[in-house]
Design a protein around this motif. Structure first.
Motif, PDB file in Angstrom:
ATOM      1  N   VAL A 241     146.650  14.249  98.758  1.00  0.00           N
ATOM      2  CA  VAL A 241     146.603  15.946  98.207  1.00  0.00           C
ATOM      3  C   VAL A 241     146.226  17.122  98.507  1.00  0.00           C
ATOM      4  O   VAL A 241     145.052  16.854  99.556  1.00  0.00           O
ATOM      5  CB  VAL A 241     145.647  15.750  96.770  1.00  0.00           C
ATOM      6  CG1 VAL A 241     146.701  14.803  95.744  1.00  0.00           C
ATOM      7  CG2 VAL A 241     144.712  15.071  96.803  1.00  0.00           C
ATOM      8  N   SER A 242     146.064  18.117  98.877  1.00  0.00           N
ATOM      9  CA  SER A 242     145.296  19.330 100.010  1.00  0.00           C
ATOM     10  C   SER A 242     145.554  20.309  97.865  1.00  0.00           C
ATOM     11  O   SER A 242     145.710  20.075  97.625  1.00  0.00           O
ATOM     12  CB  SER A 242     146.053  19.736 100.953  1.00  0.00           C
ATOM     13  OG  SER A 242     146.473  18.809 101.835  1.00  0.00           O
ATOM     14  N   LEU A 243     144.321  21.082  98.736  1.00  0.00           N
ATOM     15  CA  LEU A 243     143.747  22.515  97.830  1.00  0.00           C
ATOM     16  C   LEU A 243     143.998  23.472  99.144  1.00  0.00           C
ATOM     17  O   LEU A 243     142.981  23.889 100.192  1.00  0.00           O
ATOM     18  CB  LEU A 243     142.009  21.797  97.972  1.00  0.00           C
ATOM     19  CG  LEU A 243     141.856  23.248  96.858  1.00  0.00           C
ATOM     20  CD1 LEU A 243     142.623  23.731  95.832  1.00  0.00           C
ATOM     21  CD2 LEU A 243     140.287  23.480  96.612  1.00  0.00           C
ATOM     22  N   LEU A 244     144.954  24.125  98.933  1.00  0.00           N
ATOM     23  CA  LEU A 244     145.117  25.506  99.927  1.00  0.00           C
ATOM     24  C   LEU A 244     144.338  27.114  98.208  1.00  0.00           C
ATOM     25  O   LEU A 244     144.309  27.028  97.572  1.00  0.00           O
ATOM     26  CB  LEU A 244     146.445  25.688  99.671  1.00  0.00           C
ATOM     27  CG  LEU A 244     147.217  26.893 100.300  1.00  0.00           C
ATOM     28  CD1 LEU A 244     145.676  27.486 101.859  1.00  0.00           C
ATOM     29  CD2 LEU A 244     148.172  27.588 100.339  1.00  0.00           C
ATOM     30  N   LEU A 245     142.735  27.585  99.092  1.00  0.00           N
ATOM     31  CA  LEU A 245     142.370  28.424  98.821  1.00  0.00           C
ATOM     32  C   LEU A 245     142.759  29.844  99.122  1.00  0.00           C
ATOM     33  O   LEU A 245     142.492  29.827 100.934  1.00  0.00           O
ATOM     34  CB  LEU A 245     141.002  28.298  98.995  1.00  0.00           C
ATOM     35  CG  LEU A 245     140.366  27.421  97.704  1.00  0.00           C
ATOM     36  CD1 LEU A 245     138.615  26.854  98.426  1.00  0.00           C
ATOM     37  CD2 LEU A 245     140.390  26.685  96.039  1.00  0.00           C
ATOM     38  N   VAL A 246     143.461  30.791  98.155  1.00  0.00           N
ATOM     39  CA  VAL A 246     144.011  32.153  99.519  1.00  0.00           C
ATOM     40  C   VAL A 246     143.295  33.086  98.703  1.00  0.00           C
ATOM     41  O   VAL A 246     142.582  33.706  97.406  1.00  0.00           O
ATOM     42  CB  VAL A 246     145.697  32.429  98.697  1.00  0.00           C
ATOM     43  CG1 VAL A 246     146.294  33.829  99.000  1.00  0.00           C
ATOM     44  CG2 VAL A 246     146.161  30.783  99.241  1.00  0.00           C
ATOM     45  N   GLY A 247     142.606  33.845  98.892  1.00  0.00           N
ATOM     46  CA  GLY A 247     141.910  34.767  98.518  1.00  0.00           C
ATOM     47  C   GLY A 247     139.585  35.089  99.012  1.00  0.00           C
ATOM     48  O   GLY A 247     139.968  34.241 100.237  1.00  0.00           O
ATOM     49  N   LEU A 259     126.237  23.840  97.819  1.00  0.00           N
ATOM     50  CA  LEU A 259     127.579  22.270  98.005  1.00  0.00           C
ATOM     51  C   LEU A 259     128.993  23.212  98.219  1.00  0.00           C
ATOM     52  O   LEU A 259     129.698  22.439  98.837  1.00  0.00           O
ATOM     53  CB  LEU A 259     127.392  21.609  96.371  1.00  0.00           C
ATOM     54  CG  LEU A 259     127.979  20.156  96.891  1.00  0.00           C
ATOM     55  CD1 LEU A 259     128.156  19.452  97.783  1.00  0.00           C
ATOM     56  CD2 LEU A 259     127.279  19.599  95.728  1.00  0.00           C
ATOM     57  N   THR A 260     129.725  23.751  97.249  1.00  0.00           N
ATOM     58  CA  THR A 260     130.503  24.207  97.258  1.00  0.00           C
ATOM     59  C   THR A 260     131.433  24.932  97.985  1.00  0.00           C
ATOM     60  O   THR A 260     132.294  24.845  99.237  1.00  0.00           O
ATOM     61  CB  THR A 260     131.169  24.894  95.955  1.00  0.00           C
ATOM     62  OG1 THR A 260     130.593  24.060  94.976  1.00  0.00           O
ATOM     63  CG2 THR A 260     132.784  25.845  96.090  1.00  0.00           C
ATOM     64  N   LEU A 261     130.170  25.846  98.765  1.00  0.00           N
ATOM     65  CA  LEU A 261     131.141  26.530  99.991  1.00  0.00           C
ATOM     66  C   LEU A 261     130.717  25.756 101.301  1.00  0.00           C
ATOM     67  O   LEU A 261     131.977  25.447 101.941  1.00  0.00           O
ATOM     68  CB  LEU A 261     129.518  27.222 100.404  1.00  0.00           C
ATOM     69  CG  LEU A 261     129.890  28.467 101.454  1.00  0.00           C
ATOM     70  CD1 LEU A 261     131.264  29.273 101.711  1.00  0.00           C
ATOM     71  CD2 LEU A 261     128.574  29.322 101.652  1.00  0.00           C
ATOM     72  N   ASP A 262     129.904  24.370 101.295  1.00  0.00           N
ATOM     73  CA  ASP A 262     129.444  23.698 103.095  1.00  0.00           C
ATOM     74  C   ASP A 262     131.291  22.818 102.189  1.00  0.00           C
ATOM     75  O   ASP A 262     131.777  21.921 103.874  1.00  0.00           O
ATOM     76  CB  ASP A 262     128.867  22.796 102.045  1.00  0.00           C
ATOM     77  CG  ASP A 262     128.696  21.228 103.737  1.00  0.00           C
ATOM     78  OD1 ASP A 262     128.788  21.778 104.599  1.00  0.00           O
ATOM     79  OD2 ASP A 262     129.000  20.174 103.122  1.00  0.00           O
ATOM     80  N   HIS A 267     135.966  20.295 104.165  1.00  0.00           N
ATOM     81  CA  HIS A 267     136.551  18.894 103.574  1.00  0.00           C
ATOM     82  C   HIS A 267     137.766  19.065 104.044  1.00  0.00           C
ATOM     83  O   HIS A 267     138.448  20.331 104.563  1.00  0.00           O
ATOM     84  CB  HIS A 267     136.892  19.265 102.511  1.00  0.00           C
ATOM     85  CG  HIS A 267     137.285  18.178 101.588  1.00  0.00           C
ATOM     86  ND1 HIS A 267     138.520  17.937 101.855  1.00  0.00           N
ATOM     87  CD2 HIS A 267     136.629  16.512 100.787  1.00  0.00           C
ATOM     88  CE1 HIS A 267     138.701  16.772 100.882  1.00  0.00           C
ATOM     89  NE2 HIS A 267     137.584  15.933 100.749  1.00  0.00           N
ATOM     90  N   PRO A 268     138.104  18.162 105.187  1.00  0.00           N
ATOM     91  CA  PRO A 268     139.421  17.748 105.456  1.00  0.00           C
ATOM     92  C   PRO A 268     140.624  18.202 104.557  1.00  0.00           C
ATOM     93  O   PRO A 268     141.354  18.977 105.251  1.00  0.00           O
ATOM     94  CB  PRO A 268     139.677  16.675 106.146  1.00  0.00           C
ATOM     95  CG  PRO A 268     138.825  15.513 105.275  1.00  0.00           C
ATOM     96  CD  PRO A 268     137.504  16.521 104.906  1.00  0.00           C
ATOM     97  N   LYS A 269     140.549  18.308 103.609  1.00  0.00           N
ATOM     98  CA  LYS A 269     141.776  18.678 102.971  1.00  0.00           C
ATOM     99  C   LYS A 269     141.517  20.298 102.128  1.00  0.00           C
ATOM    100  O   LYS A 269     143.155  20.387 101.270  1.00  0.00           O
ATOM    101  CB  LYS A 269     142.473  17.370 101.671  1.00  0.00           C
ATOM    102  CG  LYS A 269     142.875  16.325 102.870  1.00  0.00           C
ATOM    103  CD  LYS A 269     144.187  16.596 103.279  1.00  0.00           C
ATOM    104  CE  LYS A 269     144.978  15.628 103.843  1.00  0.00           C
ATOM    105  NZ  LYS A 269     145.454  14.305 102.649  1.00  0.00           N
ATOM    106  N   ILE A 270     140.547  20.789 102.220  1.00  0.00           N
ATOM    107  CA  ILE A 270     140.155  21.853 101.864  1.00  0.00           C
ATOM    108  C   ILE A 270     140.274  23.641 102.890  1.00  0.00           C
ATOM    109  O   ILE A 270     140.552  23.697 104.013  1.00  0.00           O
ATOM    110  CB  ILE A 270     139.500  22.200 101.053  1.00  0.00           C
ATOM    111  CG1 ILE A 270     138.734  21.388  99.948  1.00  0.00           C
ATOM    112  CG2 ILE A 270     139.334  23.496 100.316  1.00  0.00           C
ATOM    113  CD1 ILE A 270     137.232  21.612  99.592  1.00  0.00           C
ATOM    114  N   PHE A 271     142.169  24.167 102.288  1.00  0.00           N
ATOM    115  CA  PHE A 271     142.409  24.466 103.554  1.00  0.00           C
ATOM    116  C   PHE A 271     142.663  26.440 102.935  1.00  0.00           C
ATOM    117  O   PHE A 271     142.162  27.033 101.930  1.00  0.00           O
ATOM    118  CB  PHE A 271     143.476  24.594 103.522  1.00  0.00           C
ATOM    119  CG  PHE A 271     144.115  23.412 104.283  1.00  0.00           C
ATOM    120  CD1 PHE A 271     144.111  22.863 105.867  1.00  0.00           C
ATOM    121  CD2 PHE A 271     144.202  21.995 103.681  1.00  0.00           C
ATOM    122  CE1 PHE A 271     144.289  22.239 106.278  1.00  0.00           C
ATOM    123  CE2 PHE A 271     144.639  21.153 103.607  1.00  0.00           C
ATOM    124  CZ  PHE A 271     144.277  20.655 105.338  1.00  0.00           C
TER     125      PHE A 271
END
Length: 393
Positions: A241-247, A259-262, A267-271
């Motif tokens: 699974v991956s998480l893509l954050l656009v913004g 913690l969230t920012l870090d 995280h290898p699967k947060i883009f």
């Protein structure tokens, strides 16, 4: 700006040009066929470019999104003088700061039709003295307006419960929204399999992964802390699974936790992509919209994702719970509940047949209920009815 032919003057005001570009995309150009339209906002260069691109007049007024009394007073005086000189029939404002400055200036200048669209209430996430100030400002905005347009039925209910305005002053246009959605633009058929493979490759997202996407400001009130927490737990169960954050981040206004920012950064699967003018390609390579926001008016992102055939996981808040019919085109979860979000995200990963069923309904509902051109004509009809009533007074 001069009155041309029989067209009356219409002034549309937002705090910054980005709102004109995104929240009201195409709308002012359409209205310019029927009124002499002027767009008012801050950020002069960007506003000038907006006017050139959309073939409307512009007037620059420096406004901020924070509580800045001295700057706000200067903006009010500048706008008052402009309205007094131009004598428009209609002033229509959007966003809180443009609302209070625009409605106050229009009232003082004697503008007959003073309209304000409510597309969310940021004050709901505040408390103490700041909440008291924002309550007062909101009530004053509504008092000076002749008509108010909450962009969702849930928002209309909240306004009435808070006793901000009388029922006869409020009206939801169509089925909600401030601008509808252009389903010919947000159309997944425009993107080939080859394109999607290449974009995933460029972003380093594995081709076999299920991609959850969030589009919007990466801030606390959009539920980013909960989203990242939920995703990291799911990733522990399954790596595909991956998480893509656009913004964009707004750490100065509404920061996510350290913690969230870090996690987002490491995280290898947060883009992340940062702000994107065109979000369609990112929807095209994704599978599920995750939108756990704390408050909204009528979120364009949810309509956009649905139009691109993505089912949506949304919070049980106004706007979101009107666009999404639970278990039809998405799933509704409690607000600020990372565990509930995690459970639903995992369900849609582990049950592809459920995901496919939700996806099949998503675009159809957007085409049926929120087509942009139809919304423009609903708003134009409202303007013309108010104009006719005003002339018969």
């Amino acid at each position: 700006m001069k009155k041309k032919g029989n067209r009356e003057k219409l002034i549309r005001i937002t705090t910054i040009p980005l709102s004109l570009e995104k929240l009201l995309e195409g709308q002012l150009t359409f209205m310019n066929q029927y009124y002499v339209v002027t767009a008012v906002a801050a950020e002069k260069e960007r506003l000038d470019q907006y006017g050139e691109d959309n073939q409307v007049d512009t007037f620059w007024v420096e406004m901020t999104r924070a509580i800045t009394p001295w700057q706000d007073l200067k903006a009010l005086l500048k706008l008052y003088r402009f309205l007094k000189k131009e004598k428009p029939l209609i002033v229509h404002t959007h966003t809180p700061k443009a609302g209070i400055i625009g409605m106050t200036a229009a009232k003082l200048a004697g503008v007959p039709l003073r309209l304000h669209t409510v597309a969310g209430l940021p004050l709901l996430e505040t408390s103490g003295l700041k909440r008291t100030i924002l309550d007062f400002v909101e009530k004053l905005t509504y008092r000076f307006a002749t008509r108010l347009y909450p962009n969702s039925f849930g928002l209309q209910k909240i306004i009435l419960e808070l006793d901000y305005a009388s029922p006869e002053k409020l009206k939801v246009l169509g089925k909600g929204s401030s601008n509808g959605i252009d389903t010919t633009y947000f159309d997944p058929s425009q993107y080939s399999s080859e394109f999607k493979v290449e974009l995933r490759k460029n972003l380093n997202i594995p081709q076999e992964d299920l991609v959850y996407i969030f589009v919007g400001r990466l801030v606390k009130e959009k539920g980013i802390n909960e989203l990242v927490a939920a995703f990291t737990e799911i990733h522990k169960k399954t790596p595909s699974v991956s998480l893509l954050l656009v913004g964009p981040f707004e750490q100065d206004l509404d920061p996510v936790s350290e913690l969230t920012l870090d996690l987002i950064q490491n995280h290898p699967k947060i883009f992340t992509t940062g702000y994107q003018v065109d979000v369609r390609p990112y929807f095209a390579i994704s599978n599920v919209l995750t939108f756990p926001s704390y408050r909204e008016g009528f979120p364009n992102v949810v309509m956009q994702a649905n139009a691109m055939n993505l089912p949506a996981i949304v919070s049980d808040i106004n706007g979101c719970n009107e666009i999404v019919e639970n278990d039809t085109n998405g799933i509704i979860i409690p607000v600020k509940d990372a565990q509930a979000l995690e459970a639903v995200m995992f369900t849609l990963y582990s049950r592809p047949e459920t995901r496919e069923q939700l996806s099949e309904n998503s675009r159809r509902l957007m085409v049926e209920n929120y087509e942009r051109q139809e919304f423009w004509h609903i708003l134009l009809k409202e303007y013309k009815e108010l104009e006719a009533a005003q002339k018969h007074c």
